[in-house]
Scaffold this active site. Sequence first.
Site, PDB file in Angstrom:
ATOM      1  N   GLU A 515      69.035  39.141  35.268  1.00  0.00           N
ATOM      2  CA  GLU A 515      69.591  38.883  36.748  1.00  0.00           C
ATOM      3  C   GLU A 515      69.580  37.685  37.509  1.00  0.00           C
ATOM      4  OE1 GLU A 515      67.650  41.974  38.999  1.00  0.00           O
ATOM      5  OE2 GLU A 515      68.035  43.454  37.556  1.00  0.00           O
ATOM      6  N   GLU A 631      71.169  49.568  30.920  1.00  0.00           N
ATOM      7  CA  GLU A 631      70.496  50.556  31.821  1.00  0.00           C
ATOM      8  C   GLU A 631      71.304  51.560  32.370  1.00  0.00           C
ATOM      9  OE1 GLU A 631      68.015  48.124  34.509  1.00  0.00           O
ATOM     10  OE2 GLU A 631      67.521  46.531  32.936  1.00  0.00           O
TER      11      GLU A 631
END
Length: 728
Positions: A515, A631
């Site tokens: 991220e 994910e």
Amino acid sequence: MKQIKAISVFILCSVLLAGCEREIMEWEERPEDQKVTTAELPLQLAEKIERYAPLKTYADYVVGVGLGMDLYMNDEVYRNIVNENFDEVTVGYAMKHGAMVNAQGEINFAPVDAFISATNEAGLDVYGHTLVWHANQNASYLNSLIAPTVIPGSSGANALDISGLQDGSFTGWSRNNPGDGITVVEGEGLGDNAKAIKLVAGSGAANPWDLQLATPQVPVVEGHEYEVSFYIRSDKPGKGRVSFSGFENGYPWKDWYGTGGEGAEAFETTSQWQQVKFVVNEYTGTSFGMSLDLGYIPGVTYYIDVDSFNVVDLDAEAEVVNLISNSNFDTGTLDPWTGYGNESTRTVSAEGEGYGNSGYAMVLTNPTEAELYNAQQVYTLDEPLEEGTEYTVSFYIKANIPATIQFQLQNPDYAADYSGGIQVGTNWQQVVRTITPTTADRNKLVFDFGQTATTFYIDDVVLTSGEVAAGSPPVIIEMSDEEKAEVIGGAMEHWITEMVTRYTDEVTAWDVVNEPMKEGGSLRDGNVTDPASDDFYWQKYLGKDYAVTAFKLAREHAEPSDVLFINDYNLEASMAKLDGLIDYVNYIESQGAQVDGIGTQMHVSLNTNRENIVEMFKKLAATGKLIKISELDVRLGTANPTVDQMADQAEMYEFILDSFREHVPASQQYGVTIWGISDNPKEHEFWLPDESPNLWNGDYERKHAYKGVADGLAGRDVSEDFTGELQY
């Protein structure tokens, strides 16, 4: 509907005896308040889904799952589902910095070691998640590494006169042997623009006294111990001692605990500030002096912080903080005291008329009898007193004839708290009273003296909350940006090196950087106003190249065949963020690091734009990198979905996997990781609570979504060739 479910289970168990016996043994009744209720699937669909093989049998690439490590280790039903259906597991939290690193920076490998041992036994691969992220860090430890250095001040008032150092005149100090110079310089002491004594040993220095600075005499009280302390550094390794005058032995070598060894003659110095601190009581008279002897080593330049040079009487009575500035009137004035009323007068006494026949006193004269408050003397405080805090007021007082006086704590509107009448005699007496402000606006101490026609003498007025006066304040030294980068870079190197090296045989793919992007496509810089308690932004201190370093370190310690990923979320929602991530990957590789793959998390809902999903896969495929759906879950916005919602969820799962297969070449398809097993609340304490995003329901029964994922992995409706008869 419950009756239909019971019939369905009975029919299935009659035909698929072995499988249903296993299901019955592993299923456990949940308390009602823990159940996630869902609409029942149509019987025929439920029977179809039950006949599907484990998920991993339908794919040509890696099928993984994100899981809770504790659940896997301790819940047999959960563990069996994982072992049966997946090739690879990703631990949601337990392999992150915040979970493994303690307050001392030590890494606790034991829980992860046990987990990897269990997954090895089950034939599962482990995906390393995650090495460098801004969240889930032991931020307290990392911040402690770059916290300002707080150097304590002296423990009391300084008995050593350093005024000759503060003004650079050396008044009272003796440069007995100046070597190549003893001066006071700006900006070389502790803290910003602080002053230091600069002492330079000459090229011929060989003896300690070849560079010597002597202090003024320090007055002492018989029987008291004195703490001597100062901070010193040198431009290269140096050596120094302290010798004394006024001692029976002028050279009582101190034990320089940890610097020169116990009993050593001298202490050692380096380029880092260190405190020299010791206690003396060997003086023979009413004072002693000290000499700093720094001539041991030629050519060394020493710096001693001026304000840190202190001699403190450890046995002196503690002084309290007095809120009255002109309390003993030894200024010869009453300023800032003022007064009025009943033609009263106020002045300062002659010298020697204060308490103890020394100094000065405040003299208040009331010419005629009146009310107490008709004559007043006022001291206005810098700040209002604290409501509810007990204060002590003390002063010495006498009068020409027996008289009455009182004091009050008053606010600007003359509301007050009163001491009550105090009887005053003709000899000096000390008055001590406690008083507690009843409101937060009391900002004046007022003496009321109008009742008796007489003259009052008042001295040593103290108003205090009992707070003890401190010595010198602490010095706070901030690290430079360069120093912070070095320290944090070292911490990141240690973390990555230890993790990758330890698990090099068990972990063959790593989420190296997680991220890194903001939503608009720019790189996170760590400048956030309200970070979470476990947030720590490596890039704030290491800059844009933090990921370059991370990938180089991971590659250095990983096996050549290990796959190193960068990973982010919302790439299907923001093309700008996706483009920014791809640009950043290109930048990382332009700096000599290698990024093997890009992970797209894909936490989506039914409303996620499908055109964006297709466009994302196309852009990711164009990079030529391995692509991983890292994910994946599909939220429904409810913990109690309807049959239609479950069907839509299954269809979205299938669409995503179909799009992945269609738009990402097979050679670039690393795989997919489903984020979570079931809708059971214990899996959703921290992630999507009160939701139902997963492939099994709260009772670990396959949902419609299971079929959607299986069909998406297989690239077809697996159940289309099922006959009407159940097979076993």
